[in-house]
Design an enzyme around this catalytic site. Structure first.
Site, short mmCIF file in Angstrom:
data_model
loop_
_atom_site.label_atom_id
_atom_site.label_comp_id
_atom_site.label_asym_id
_atom_site.label_seq_id
_atom_site.Cartn_x
_atom_site.Cartn_y
_atom_site.Cartn_z
N HIS A 87 0.89 -1.11 -0.26
CA HIS A 87 0.00 -0.05 0.02
C HIS A 87 1.06 1.33 -0.17
O HIS A 87 1.91 1.32 0.56
CB HIS A 87 -1.00 0.01 1.15
CG HIS A 87 -2.12 0.93 1.19
ND1 HIS A 87 -1.71 2.36 1.51
CD2 HIS A 87 -3.34 0.84 0.97
CE1 HIS A 87 -2.85 3.06 1.25
NE2 HIS A 87 -3.84 2.37 0.84
N GLU A 159 -3.67 2.34 -7.32
CA GLU A 159 -3.89 3.62 -6.33
C GLU A 159 -2.88 4.62 -6.60
O GLU A 159 -1.96 4.69 -5.89
CB GLU A 159 -3.94 2.91 -4.92
CG GLU A 159 -2.79 2.20 -4.57
CD GLU A 159 -2.63 2.40 -3.13
OE1 GLU A 159 -3.81 2.44 -2.38
OE2 GLU A 159 -1.59 2.02 -2.52
#
Length: 338
Positions: A87, A159
């Site tokens: 992430h 992302e």
């Protein structure tokens, strides 16, 4: 930002309950990736549903002196089947590089956990025009040594860092362009069948308003959705109100102590002043009746005037001490509630 884990546990349970009737069919795979401390409560809430529970992070060693890390066998022991790896916040704040993330991806497969590998560019990289080069580098580095069969079963989440938690969302065309490039990169490294089988998601501030257009794109297979995206303002207000009520019930005894001691302190303070004024008037009348010299009366009044602030200060100090002690207990209770 984190509401503390007790509050988040309530959120996850509520979301599982609300989402369950909407995903009873097999057309959609739903995974809740929650903090390690909330995995077991979330698992219990998801029992009997087709909602899977995943982890937000994992280390690549099963044992050793790695204080604070979550080993893969810890996750599998409680039934975790998915884990987020790479992430943007892990890459940025904790300096996780592609060499480390490659170890995590391999270890996840070894443990039987499906990795959700995140990739994405910063605003500076997008403005410099190196988005595709940067993401291709991430994909190739993170999947080094991973087989085609393993890649077919995993998830890649694009992302864009500049769209995470900022309220900004890449346009459908921007998201599709990058997701298509990721699929092309997989086809280049492996083959077309692998590129077709892998699931590629978009994960930059996805919400109910932006999701339909994003998910209609050919190369976007779903979304990595933030926890609060599905919560309405009423949900949040209700949760905060319930939290306030719970805290008030637990702290009411301490709060009452503070109020009562403060009132008693002020009452004693003003009673002392009133009593002294009455006594002084009576004393002056008596002294005058006895023919006491004026100089002596003034001297006695001076001494008496000193007693008032001294006694009042002592009483006020005791009251303040009581309030301070009670406030300390109050803060201790509040801390224990988080």
């Amino acid at each position: 930002d984190v509401e503390r884990s007790r509050g988040l546990g309530d959120v996850y349970k509520r979301q599982v309950k609300e989402l369950t009737p909407l995903v009873k069919n097999d057309d959609v795979d739903v995974v809740f990736c929650v903090p390690a401390i909330d995995i077991i409560p979330a698992m219990e809430a998801a029992k009997g549903t087709n909602i899977n529970i995943g982890a937000e992070n994992m280390y690549f060693e099963e044992s050793g002196a790695y204080t604070g890390e979550i080993a893969p066998n810890m996750l599998t022991d409680v039934g975790v089947k998915y884990v987020i790896i790479g992430h943007s916040e892990r890459r940025d704040y904790f300096k996780e590089d592609d060499v480390l993330l490659n170890k995590k991806v391999k270890k996840a497969f070894e443990a039987g956990i499906t990795p959700i590998l995140c990739c994405g560019e910063s605003l500076e990289q997008r403005e410099l025009g190196v988005t595709m080069d940067w993401i291709r580098l991430q994909i190739k580095s993170d999947l080094a040594g991973v087989t085609a069969d393993q890649v077919k079963s995993m998830v890649i989440a694009y992302e864009p860092i500049w769209a995470i938690g900022t309220g900004k969302t890449a346009t459908s065309d921007q998201a599709e362009e990058v997701c298509a490039a990721i699929r092309a990169c997989i086809a280049e490294v492996y083959d077309e069948a692998t590129a077709e089988a892998i699931r590629i998601q978009y994960g930059g501030s996805v919400n109910a308003k932006t999701a339909p257009d994003l998910f209609a794109q050919a190369d976007i297979d779903g979304g990595l959705v933030p926890t609060t995206a599905g919560m309405t303002r009423n949900n949040l207000s209700e949760l905060k109100m319930q939290s306030f009520i719970d805290k008030f019930k637990r702290l009411s005894g301490t709060a009452a102590t503070i109020v009562i001691m403060s009132l008693l302190g002020f009452a004693a303070y003003f009673s002392c002043i009133g009593l002294k004024i009455r006594m002084r008037s009576y004393e002056i009348s008596v002294l005058r009746a006895l023919g006491t010299p004026l100089s002596r009366i003034r001297r006695k009044l001076f001494i008496s005037n000193l007693r008032i602030p001294i006694i009042s200060t002592v009483i006020a100090g005791l009251a303040a001490y009581g309030v301070a002690v009670s406030y300390t207990h109050l803060r201790a209770h509040e801390t224990s509630l988080h």
